[in-house]
Design an enzyme around this catalytic site. Structure first.
Site, short mmCIF file in Angstrom:
data_model
loop_
_atom_site.label_atom_id
_atom_site.label_comp_id
_atom_site.label_asym_id
_atom_site.label_seq_id
_atom_site.Cartn_x
_atom_site.Cartn_y
_atom_site.Cartn_z
N SER A 35 0.82 -1.21 0.00
CA SER A 35 0.00 0.00 0.00
C SER A 35 0.85 1.27 0.00
O SER A 35 0.52 2.25 -0.65
CB SER A 35 -0.92 0.03 1.22
OG SER A 35 -1.77 -1.10 1.20
N GLU A 56 4.71 -0.17 14.93
CA GLU A 56 5.21 1.12 14.43
C GLU A 56 6.17 1.79 15.40
O GLU A 56 7.11 2.46 14.98
CB GLU A 56 4.04 2.06 14.10
CG GLU A 56 3.15 1.57 12.96
CD GLU A 56 2.16 0.48 13.37
OE1 GLU A 56 2.03 0.21 14.58
OE2 GLU A 56 1.53 -0.11 12.47
N PHE A 81 -0.79 5.87 11.66
CA PHE A 81 0.02 5.01 12.54
C PHE A 81 1.43 5.57 12.72
O PHE A 81 2.00 5.51 13.81
CB PHE A 81 0.07 3.58 11.99
CG PHE A 81 -1.28 3.02 11.66
CD1 PHE A 81 -2.32 3.08 12.58
CD2 PHE A 81 -1.54 2.46 10.42
CE1 PHE A 81 -3.58 2.58 12.27
CE2 PHE A 81 -2.80 1.97 10.11
CZ PHE A 81 -3.82 2.03 11.03
N HIS A 107 -1.50 7.51 2.73
CA HIS A 107 -2.88 7.37 3.22
C HIS A 107 -3.24 8.45 4.23
O HIS A 107 -3.86 8.18 5.26
CB HIS A 107 -3.13 5.97 3.80
CG HIS A 107 -3.04 4.88 2.75
ND1 HIS A 107 -1.89 4.60 2.08
CD2 HIS A 107 -3.97 4.04 2.26
CE1 HIS A 107 -2.10 3.62 1.22
NE2 HIS A 107 -3.36 3.26 1.31
#
Lengths: 312, 277
Positions: A35, A56, A81, A107
């Site tokens: 992604s 993360e 995130f 994103h």
């Protein structure tokens, strides 16, 4: 404006250039490489690609360690995130010691679409902008993304790059020149200025065209470098137009609109209208439907320009 | 350095810790004293370092993940010659080099800024990954607290270190059993620690964290382990070396006053004499 490219796709391609040119560049991802588009780098340079799994905080901390030992890490995940879950790792392990980590997040914003509000970062610019030592960049199209990623790799210190999922219109050719700390006047006008970044730049250009038909002359400025901010250009354009609309795919609290309001408020009080999310989260839906619904389409911008003009 | 010389050095470092905390009027003696033998063994025996060239690319690295134990690190760095010992008396004071928690930008010899708990192992992993990428033979050491391992990030990093087979990384867990709010077992049980790390695929060595000879052996063993990271679970006594601080949770984060410091230094000097200082 027929061609469209997602900034995340341009990021993936820029990483391949860096992979070839700079052996110190390494890439980390958190199980989202397809992604975020880092997967291609991973395929080409497997020894310099680290999938850290869905963790993360550890990812950003590991990036800090790699940077402390001389690497140039690009740390990628979704914006929510990267800047949310791992905020304090960024704060204390990266920004505080000014380590050379590039946080390249994709994103961002409501144009994530169907995944809904939980996955749409609308506060990331505010969070990153509040950190000393952090550079904050928001590209408008694929070409700017490419140049921005290369510039970030050259720059010594932490950088946050905010990219999107959605394909957005190609605005610039190779003759475009991105520079950290510089805003670009894309269109000169005399009545009002739209200062935008990200996918709002394309919307601003469309709105300016619509308004030109009504005899309203609109400046469009691409403020892709949110921090450091190009005060000189912003003040010059605001002085010429004496009315400013800011436009960002972000909460109106803490982002580009706030940054510009801070400068204008102190140095050149100017009537302003901030276009962005009005302190609300997003929701699921088709990206362009959501942008319209939350006032981030060209109609929303046209309305904001009229409001700004009325304040003059 | 011989084992007895290391013991003397650890004693001097304990004296430095007490001395620097007095003018600072704040700081963390308990966890600094518990780690003194570990840090001494690292800086005066194990680590390949050069105080004249603190940023030497091939040096071994040390990350003090339990950054509140900064006094023990500062004492070791000063004893090693990274900066003049006078600096120790400027600890925590405005405009001085020694911050309350380690700051790599201000203090020569500090390899990583730290102090926000749970973050150091991830950073050490990154350094170890870089070492492998660059085909360098340096070792990375990281010191964790036993209260600190309640942080989830420690276990994310533990998983990653084993996944990437970081055999150039050695963690040391300062297992002193006390944290700010009380005994670790009553605040948040972390036992069984050795089993947890084994389950995360680490090589585990349980060692007396005040037995320098045993620490030397443990570090030597860690270097021989291939294909996985090693952790020393070092049983220690918080406040070690100062009778009224030992195993007292109240000395986690408060500095001794002049009178208390005099008593502490008297005890430490006597210990030093017994070591032939």
């Amino acid at each position: 404006m027929a061609n469209k490219v997602a900034t995340r796709d341009a990021y993936g391609k820029a990483l391949l250039i860096l992979g070839k040119e700079n052996p110190n560049v390494v890439v980390l991802d958190a199980d989202l490489s397809k992604s975020t588009k880092t997967a291609e780098f991973g395929k080409n340079y497997p020894e310099r690609f680290f999938n850290m799994g869905i963790a993360e905080g550890n990812l950003l901390g590991t990036a800090a360690g790699l940077a402390a030992a001389g690497k140039v890490p690009f740390a990628s995940s979704f914006a929510i995130f990267a800047t949310g879950r791992a905020f304090e790792q960024i704060r204390n392990s990266i920004a505080y010691p000014k380590l050379n980590v590039k946080i390249a997040a994709t994103h961002a914003g409501i144009s994530v679409g169907e995944d809904g509000g939980s996955h749409q970062a609308i506060e990331d610019v505010a969070i990153m902008r509040a950190l000393p030592n952090m550079v904050v960049l928001v590209p408008a199209d694929g070409e700017e993304t490419r140049q921005m990623v290369l510039a970030a790799a050259e720059y010594e210190g932490p950088v946050y790059i905010r990219m999107g999922r959605l394909e957005v219109p190609v605005l610039f050719g190779e003759d475009y020149h991105f520079e950290i700390g510089k805003a670009k006047v894309l269109k000169e006008g005399t009545d009002v200025a739209i200062m935008a970044n990200g996918l709002m730049v394309a919307a601003a250009l469309e709105a300016a065209e619509l308004l030109a038909g009504e005899g309203i002359s609109v400046s469009v400025v691409n403020v892709s470098s949110v921090k450091p901010l190009d005060e000189e250009t912003i003040l010059r354009v605001a002085k010429e137009t004496r009315a400013v609309v800011t436009a960002e795919e972000h909460n109106i609290i803490g982002g580009l609109g706030s940054a510009i309001a801070e400068i204008l408020g102190e140095k050149l009080p100017t009537p302003m209208v901030r276009v962005g999310l009005k302190d609300s989260f997003g929701e699921s839906g088709r990206p362009y439907e959501l942008l319209e619904k939350y006032g981030l389409g060209k109609e929303g911008l046209v309305k904001a320009v009229r409001e700004a003009l009325a304040k003059k | 350095m011989s084992t007895v010389d290391l013991k003397r050095k650890a004693n001097l470092i304990r004296q430095d810790i007490i001395s620097m905390l007095v003018p600072a009027k704040a700081g963390h003696p308990g966890g600094s004293l518990s780690a003194a033998d570990i840090v001494t063994t690292l800086y005066f025996k194990e680590m390949r370092i050069n105080p004249q060239n603190p940023n030497w690319a091939d040096r071994d690295r040390f990350v003090l993940s339990k950054g509140h134990a900064a006094p023990v690190l500062y004492a070791a760095l000063a004893e090693k010659g990274y900066f003049p010992k006078d600096e120790l008396l400027g600890l925590r004071q405005t405009g001085r080099m020694l911050q309350g928690h380690p700051d790599m930008k201000r203090t020569p010899g500090v390899d990583m800024s730290s102090g926000s708990l749970g973050q150091g192992l991830s950073v050490a992993n990154g350094m170890a990954l870089a070492g492998k990428l660059d085909k360098k033979d340096y070792q990375v050491y990281v010191l964790l607290g036993d209260g600190e391992v309640a942080e989830g990030q420690v276990w994310e990093a533990a998983m990653a270190a084993a996944h990437y087979k970081l055999d150039n990384l050695t963690a040391i867990l300062d297992y002193n059993g006390l944290q700010i709010d009380g005994p670790t077992d009553s605040v948040m049980s972390s036992a069984p620690l050795a089993d947890k790390w084994r389950a995360f695929c680490w090589h585990v060595i349980e060692v007396d964290g005040h037995d320098i000879e045993a620490l030397e052996k443990a570090f030597a063993e860690a270097k021989q382990v291939k294909g996985k990271p090693t952790i020393l679970i070092a049983k220690t006594v918080k406040g070690k070396g100062v009778s009224f601080m030992e195993n007292q949770v109240g000395w986690h984060g408060s500095a001794p006053n002049a009178e208390q410091a005099e008593q502490a230094l008297k005890e430490l000097r006597e210990e030093g004499l017994s070591l032939g200082e």
